[in-house]
Motif scaffolding. Structure first.
Motif, PDB file in Angstrom:
ATOM      1  N   LEU A   1      -1.275  -3.286  -6.590  1.00 18.74           N
ATOM      2  CA  LEU A   1      -1.272  -2.248  -7.622  1.00 18.74           C
ATOM      3  C   LEU A   1      -1.472  -0.859  -7.022  1.00 18.74           C
ATOM      4  CD1 LEU A   1      -1.166  -1.805 -10.725  1.00 18.74           C
ATOM      5  CD2 LEU A   1      -3.671  -1.953 -10.708  1.00 18.74           C
ATOM      6  N   ILE A   2      -2.325  -0.764  -6.025  1.00 23.88           N
ATOM      7  CA  ILE A   2      -2.654   0.542  -5.448  1.00 23.88           C
ATOM      8  C   ILE A   2      -1.677   0.934  -4.332  1.00 23.88           C
ATOM      9  CG2 ILE A   2      -4.408   1.822  -4.158  1.00 23.88           C
ATOM     10  CD1 ILE A   2      -6.508   0.112  -5.617  1.00 23.88           C
ATOM     11  N   ALA A   3      -1.370  -0.021  -3.442  1.00 26.50           N
ATOM     12  CA  ALA A   3      -0.566   0.312  -2.259  1.00 26.50           C
ATOM     13  C   ALA A   3       0.924   0.046  -2.429  1.00 26.50           C
ATOM     14  CB  ALA A   3      -1.092  -0.461  -1.054  1.00 26.50           C
ATOM     15  N   SER A   4       1.318  -0.664  -3.468  1.00 27.34           N
ATOM     16  CA  SER A   4       2.728  -0.982  -3.732  1.00 27.34           C
ATOM     17  C   SER A   4       3.371  -1.643  -2.509  1.00 27.34           C
ATOM     18  CB  SER A   4       3.492   0.285  -4.140  1.00 27.34           C
ATOM     19  OG  SER A   4       2.953   0.794  -5.352  1.00 27.34           O
ATOM     20  N   ARG A   5       4.475  -1.072  -1.986  1.00 30.37           N
ATOM     21  CA  ARG A   5       5.194  -1.715  -0.887  1.00 30.37           C
ATOM     22  C   ARG A   5       4.375  -1.769   0.390  1.00 30.37           C
ATOM     23  NH1 ARG A   5      11.295   0.915  -1.481  1.00 30.37           N
ATOM     24  NH2 ARG A   5      11.730   0.066  -3.575  1.00 30.37           N
ATOM     25  N   ARG A   6       3.489  -0.808   0.565  1.00 35.41           N
ATOM     26  CA  ARG A   6       2.660  -0.801   1.769  1.00 35.41           C
ATOM     27  C   ARG A   6       1.695  -1.984   1.801  1.00 35.41           C
ATOM     28  NH1 ARG A   6       1.446   2.643   5.782  1.00 35.41           N
ATOM     29  NH2 ARG A   6      -0.678   2.631   6.623  1.00 35.41           N
ATOM     30  N   SER A   7       1.468  -2.611   0.653  1.00 34.09           N
ATOM     31  CA  SER A   7       0.590  -3.777   0.613  1.00 34.09           C
ATOM     32  C   SER A   7       1.106  -4.900   1.512  1.00 34.09           C
ATOM     33  CB  SER A   7       0.447  -4.281  -0.823  1.00 34.09           C
ATOM     34  OG  SER A   7       1.702  -4.670  -1.347  1.00 34.09           O
ATOM     35  N   LEU A   8       2.425  -4.988   1.687  1.00 34.75           N
ATOM     36  CA  LEU A   8       2.990  -6.006   2.573  1.00 34.75           C
ATOM     37  C   LEU A   8       2.504  -5.813   4.005  1.00 34.75           C
ATOM     38  CD1 LEU A   8       6.675  -6.154   1.246  1.00 34.75           C
ATOM     39  CD2 LEU A   8       4.798  -7.743   0.764  1.00 34.75           C
ATOM     40  N   LEU A   9       2.403  -4.561   4.442  1.00 38.27           N
ATOM     41  CA  LEU A   9       1.908  -4.286   5.790  1.00 38.27           C
ATOM     42  C   LEU A   9       0.422  -4.638   5.906  1.00 38.27           C
ATOM     43  CD1 LEU A   9       3.629  -0.832   6.466  1.00 38.27           C
ATOM     44  CD2 LEU A   9       4.350  -3.098   7.246  1.00 38.27           C
ATOM     45  N   ILE A  10      -0.331  -4.371   4.837  1.00 37.85           N
ATOM     46  CA  ILE A  10      -1.759  -4.702   4.856  1.00 37.85           C
ATOM     47  C   ILE A  10      -1.955  -6.211   4.967  1.00 37.85           C
ATOM     48  CG2 ILE A  10      -3.900  -4.616   3.516  1.00 37.85           C
ATOM     49  CD1 ILE A  10      -2.887  -2.002   2.280  1.00 37.85           C
ATOM     50  N   PHE A  11      -1.212  -6.967   4.158  1.00 38.39           N
ATOM     51  CA  PHE A  11      -1.328  -8.424   4.209  1.00 38.39           C
ATOM     52  C   PHE A  11      -0.828  -8.967   5.549  1.00 38.39           C
ATOM     53  CE2 PHE A  11      -0.645  -8.087  -0.599  1.00 38.39           C
ATOM     54  CZ  PHE A  11      -2.005  -8.002  -0.817  1.00 38.39           C
ATOM     55  N   ALA A  12       0.211  -8.352   6.087  1.00 35.95           N
ATOM     56  CA  ALA A  12       0.744  -8.799   7.379  1.00 35.95           C
ATOM     57  C   ALA A  12      -0.275  -8.582   8.495  1.00 35.95           C
ATOM     58  CB  ALA A  12       2.041  -8.061   7.698  1.00 35.95           C
ATOM     59  N   SER A  13      -0.966  -7.439   8.473  1.00 30.20           N
ATOM     60  CA  SER A  13      -1.971  -7.174   9.503  1.00 30.20           C
ATOM     61  C   SER A  13      -3.146  -8.140   9.393  1.00 30.20           C
ATOM     62  CB  SER A  13      -2.460  -5.725   9.406  1.00 30.20           C
ATOM     63  OG  SER A  13      -3.168  -5.504   8.198  1.00 30.20           O
ATOM     64  N   LEU A  14      -3.562  -8.437   8.154  1.00 30.70           N
ATOM     65  CA  LEU A  14      -4.646  -9.406   7.962  1.00 30.70           C
ATOM     66  C   LEU A  14      -4.231 -10.796   8.440  1.00 30.70           C
ATOM     67  CD1 LEU A  14      -6.006  -8.402   4.436  1.00 30.70           C
ATOM     68  CD2 LEU A  14      -7.201  -8.198   6.617  1.00 30.70           C
ATOM     69  N   ALA A  15      -3.006 -11.199   8.091  1.00 32.84           N
ATOM     70  CA  ALA A  15      -2.522 -12.520   8.500  1.00 32.84           C
ATOM     71  C   ALA A  15      -2.413 -12.616  10.017  1.00 32.84           C
ATOM     72  CB  ALA A  15      -1.170 -12.799   7.850  1.00 32.84           C
ATOM     73  N   LEU A  16      -1.918 -11.546  10.652  1.00 32.57           N
ATOM     74  CA  LEU A  16      -1.792 -11.559  12.108  1.00 32.57           C
ATOM     75  C   LEU A  16      -3.149 -11.628  12.785  1.00 32.57           C
ATOM     76  CD1 LEU A  16      -0.045 -11.384  14.615  1.00 32.57           C
ATOM     77  CD2 LEU A  16      -0.090  -8.883  14.406  1.00 32.57           C
TER      78      LEU A  16
END
Length: 362
Positions: free
Chosen positions: A135-150
């Motif tokens: 809701l807050i980061a929109s498309r950038r949320s994918l990068l946040i989740f990717a960094s956490l997963a990595l």
């Protein structure tokens, strides 16, 4: 109050946001509903508590005056727990429990409680977290989740390496470099500010570790035998050093990227800058962020130590004993973290100015 026409205009203007909110609410509800009814997917038997009958408390035991309670659950399992719930749990109606089924020589079956089924709580917290980030980061949320997963994947691989004999100090150094580099490059791309923040973070961590090791040369080391996870002949000194490094990574990286991003923005938008102007800007930024981040670090360490500390005090420990045996490790973590945050400011400022020296006047 909004008129009908204004309401329609508001709904039309904010339709994408409203649609996103509805979809995220459906996502949270679906995640929770699934985990409530996923007992069939577990290999262990799962039972539900449908009623609880509690007997009177038995006599107090120990220096804390702790009482013991016994509950009869309708899953035909006796639930005995103490006031503190330190080694026991009090189960309630509606909870799902993992069970171990036993059969005696007479063929009578009984059940033993292993633990409470917690996946509903995890699903609720995780789905709410994912929804808020989207809701807050929109498309950038994918990068946040990717960094956490990595980072999670790297951590799991690192633990496997440690289990198979990789030296703890070597593994700590490798994981530190990977954590910092992966997070900053994924979230901010391969930019000057990202590489500057990476250099600043690594230099700060190296300085803090060097300072800590230097102090140990002139003082007695902590009593590692009082660490809660001490077991056998493990290299506790290396493990504790790893915990110090990982504890400060987030704060140090946050300070580094904040300063590099600010300097990058200032030099990109302002002309005729002097070195003195940049230094004053970095000082102003540090005044705004240093106290807040250090306090965040302080409360983070308190929350990890608070439950055990209260329990020890309730069982006759004095404050002096508490700080002397056990709490010293959290105090050292906090102090090294605070030093790392303070050191990250001039180090990040140095690298930021170094990378932007072409945009500055003498």
């Amino acid at each position: 109050r909004l008129q009908k026409g204004e309401t329609m205009h508001f709904m039309k203007t904010h339709r994408p946001l409203v649609l996103k909110l509805v979809l995220l609410c459906i996502f949270v509800a679906a995640a929770v509903t699934f985990t409530v009814h996923d007992s069939r997917f577990y290999r262990q038997p799962v039972g539900k508590v449908t009623a609880v009958t509690e007997s009177a408390a038995s006599g107090a035991t120990g220096t804390s005056g702790e009482k013991t309670y016994t509950r009869q659950l309708t899953v035909s399992v006796t639930n005995t727990y103490t006031t503190s719930r330190f080694r026991t749990s009090a189960y309630h109606k509606g909870e799902y429990l993992f069970l171990k089924l036993n059969t005696n020589t007479s063929g009578i079956r009984s059940a033993q409680i292993l633990q409470v089924k917690l996946d509903v709580i995890w699903a609720l917290l995780l789905s709410v977290f994912i929804s808020l980030v989207i809701l807050i980061a929109s498309r950038r949320s994918l990068l946040i989740f990717a960094s956490l997963a990595l980072n999670l994947l790297v951590f799991v691989l690192g633990m496997r390496g440690l289990y198979h004999g990789t030296h703890a100090a070597v593994l700590t150094a490798v994981l530190t470099a990977v954590f910092i580099t992966a997070a900053l490059l994924l979230l901010n791309g391969s930019t000057a500010k990202s590489w500057g923040a990476i250099l600043s973070s690594l230099a700060t961590v190296l300085l803090v570790v060097g300072l800590y090791e230097l102090i140990l040369q002139f003082t007695a080391p902590p009593a590692y035998e009082f660490i809660d996870y001490a077991n056998g002949n493990e290299p506790l000194e290396s493990y504790y050093l790893a915990s110090l490094v990982f504890a400060i990574l987030g704060a140090v990286t946050d300070v580094a990227i904040t300063i590099h991003a600010a300097v990058s923005e200032i030099t990109a938008t302002a002309s005729d800058l002097r070195l003195r102007d940049i230094v004053q800007s970095i000082r102003a930024i540090s005044n705004d962020i240093m106290g807040t981040i250090i306090n965040v670090l302080f409360f983070t360490f308190i929350c990890g130590e608070l439950p055990v500390s209260i329990l020890k005090l309730a069982n006759g420990y004095s404050m002096v004993t508490l700080f002397k045996y056990g709490a010293e490790f959290e105090i050292i973590r906090f102090l090294t973290g605070a030093i790392g945050i303070a050191a990250a400011i001039p180090i990040s400022g140095f690298f930021a100015v170094l990378l932007k020296k072409g945009a500055l006047r003498k």
